[in-house]
Scaffold this motif. Sequence first.
Motif, mmCIF file in Angstrom:
data_model
loop_
_atom_site.group_PDB
_atom_site.id
_atom_site.type_symbol
_atom_site.label_atom_id
_atom_site.label_comp_id
_atom_site.label_asym_id
_atom_site.label_seq_id
_atom_site.Cartn_x
_atom_site.Cartn_y
_atom_site.Cartn_z
ATOM 1 N N HIS A 126 48.449 32.196 38.702
ATOM 2 C CA HIS A 126 49.567 33.043 39.139
ATOM 3 C C HIS A 126 49.483 34.500 39.331
ATOM 4 N N CYS A 127 48.473 34.954 39.654
ATOM 5 C CA CYS A 127 48.027 36.302 40.145
ATOM 6 C C CYS A 127 48.620 36.480 41.390
ATOM 7 N N GLU A 144 39.451 43.534 48.489
ATOM 8 C CA GLU A 144 39.093 43.977 47.119
ATOM 9 C C GLU A 144 40.354 43.390 46.066
ATOM 10 N N SER A 145 40.131 42.940 45.159
ATOM 11 C CA SER A 145 41.093 42.599 44.005
ATOM 12 C C SER A 145 41.422 44.020 43.374
ATOM 13 N N ASP A 146 42.846 44.375 43.175
ATOM 14 C CA ASP A 146 43.058 45.595 42.544
ATOM 15 C C ASP A 146 43.244 45.240 41.029
ATOM 16 N N THR A 147 42.629 44.306 40.356
ATOM 17 C CA THR A 147 42.446 43.994 39.207
ATOM 18 C C THR A 147 41.139 44.313 38.675
ATOM 19 N N THR A 148 40.151 43.727 39.519
ATOM 20 C CA THR A 148 38.769 43.811 39.140
ATOM 21 C C THR A 148 37.970 44.802 40.201
ATOM 22 N N GLY A 149 38.300 45.204 41.130
ATOM 23 C CA GLY A 149 37.602 45.985 42.164
ATOM 24 C C GLY A 149 36.667 45.200 43.022
ATOM 25 N N ARG A 203 51.101 36.432 33.138
ATOM 26 C CA ARG A 203 51.781 37.652 32.868
ATOM 27 C C ARG A 203 52.441 38.081 34.266
ATOM 28 N N SER A 204 51.996 37.548 35.411
ATOM 29 C CA SER A 204 52.771 37.682 36.600
ATOM 30 C C SER A 204 53.475 36.690 37.020
ATOM 31 N N ALA A 205 53.543 35.698 36.229
ATOM 32 C CA ALA A 205 54.366 34.547 36.682
ATOM 33 C C ALA A 205 55.824 34.764 36.948
ATOM 34 N N PRO A 210 46.990 24.956 28.434
ATOM 35 C CA PRO A 210 46.559 25.908 27.949
ATOM 36 C C PRO A 210 47.153 26.999 29.039
ATOM 37 N N VAL A 211 47.906 27.880 28.435
ATOM 38 C CA VAL A 211 48.406 29.165 29.221
ATOM 39 C C VAL A 211 47.729 30.386 28.941
ATOM 40 N N HIS A 212 47.137 31.012 29.808
ATOM 41 C CA HIS A 212 46.554 32.386 29.680
ATOM 42 C C HIS A 212 47.128 33.569 30.471
ATOM 43 N N GLU A 213 47.413 34.648 29.594
ATOM 44 C CA GLU A 213 48.286 35.808 30.292
ATOM 45 C C GLU A 213 47.508 36.248 31.426
ATOM 46 N N LYS A 214 46.149 36.473 31.263
ATOM 47 C CA LYS A 214 45.204 36.799 32.125
ATOM 48 C C LYS A 214 43.755 35.805 32.534
ATOM 49 N N ALA A 215 42.971 36.215 32.877
ATOM 50 C CA ALA A 215 42.073 35.304 33.283
ATOM 51 C C ALA A 215 41.530 34.555 32.272
ATOM 52 N N LEU A 216 40.636 33.377 32.449
ATOM 53 C CA LEU A 216 40.152 32.380 31.791
ATOM 54 C C LEU A 216 38.755 33.043 31.767
ATOM 55 N N GLU A 217 37.990 33.048 30.510
ATOM 56 C CA GLU A 217 36.616 33.767 30.488
ATOM 57 C C GLU A 217 35.597 32.708 30.532
#
Length: 140
Positions: free
Chosen positions: A31-32, A67-72, A120-122, A133-140
């Motif tokens: 959902h990014c 470029e991703s604004d979250t990871t650069g 978190r941006s859904a 499983p639901v993750h607010e951010k990335a899955l590591e």
Amino acid sequence: MTTSETHQGGCQCGAVRFTVSGEPVRAMACHCTSCKLRTGAPYGIGVYMQDEQIEFEGEPMLKYRYESDTTGRWIQNEFCSKCGSTITWTLEMRPGLRAIAGGSFDNPDWYSLIAHIWTRSARTDMRYPDDMPVHEKALE
Ligand SMILES: [Zn+2]
Ligand SMILES: [Zn+2]
């Protein structure tokens, strides 16, 4: 299911086709913001495979790297030069892996989603299956 099992897919106009072999490394609904903009949909599905599991046929695809604004780090989308469907993308963070757009498979049910990520941006009206499983951010 054996590793020799193959699945096909392609773009909306049929100029780009692909075949994948074996099981995905993982398949996730994301959902990014990037996935929203790439698909025009509330979320995108990435079916991640090893590069060597995928073969493309037909027209060469165009590429768009940003470029991703979250990871650069960069993400590179590849899309049909005729109809514009984004078929695949690669990430600087995941060398050797390539995502196939989940909706581009002829059979969209052959893989299973392991999670929804970046929720978190859904959209606020999104609902998830109880066993997902639901993750607010990335899955590591
Ligand atoms: Zn096309
Ligand atoms: Zn995403």
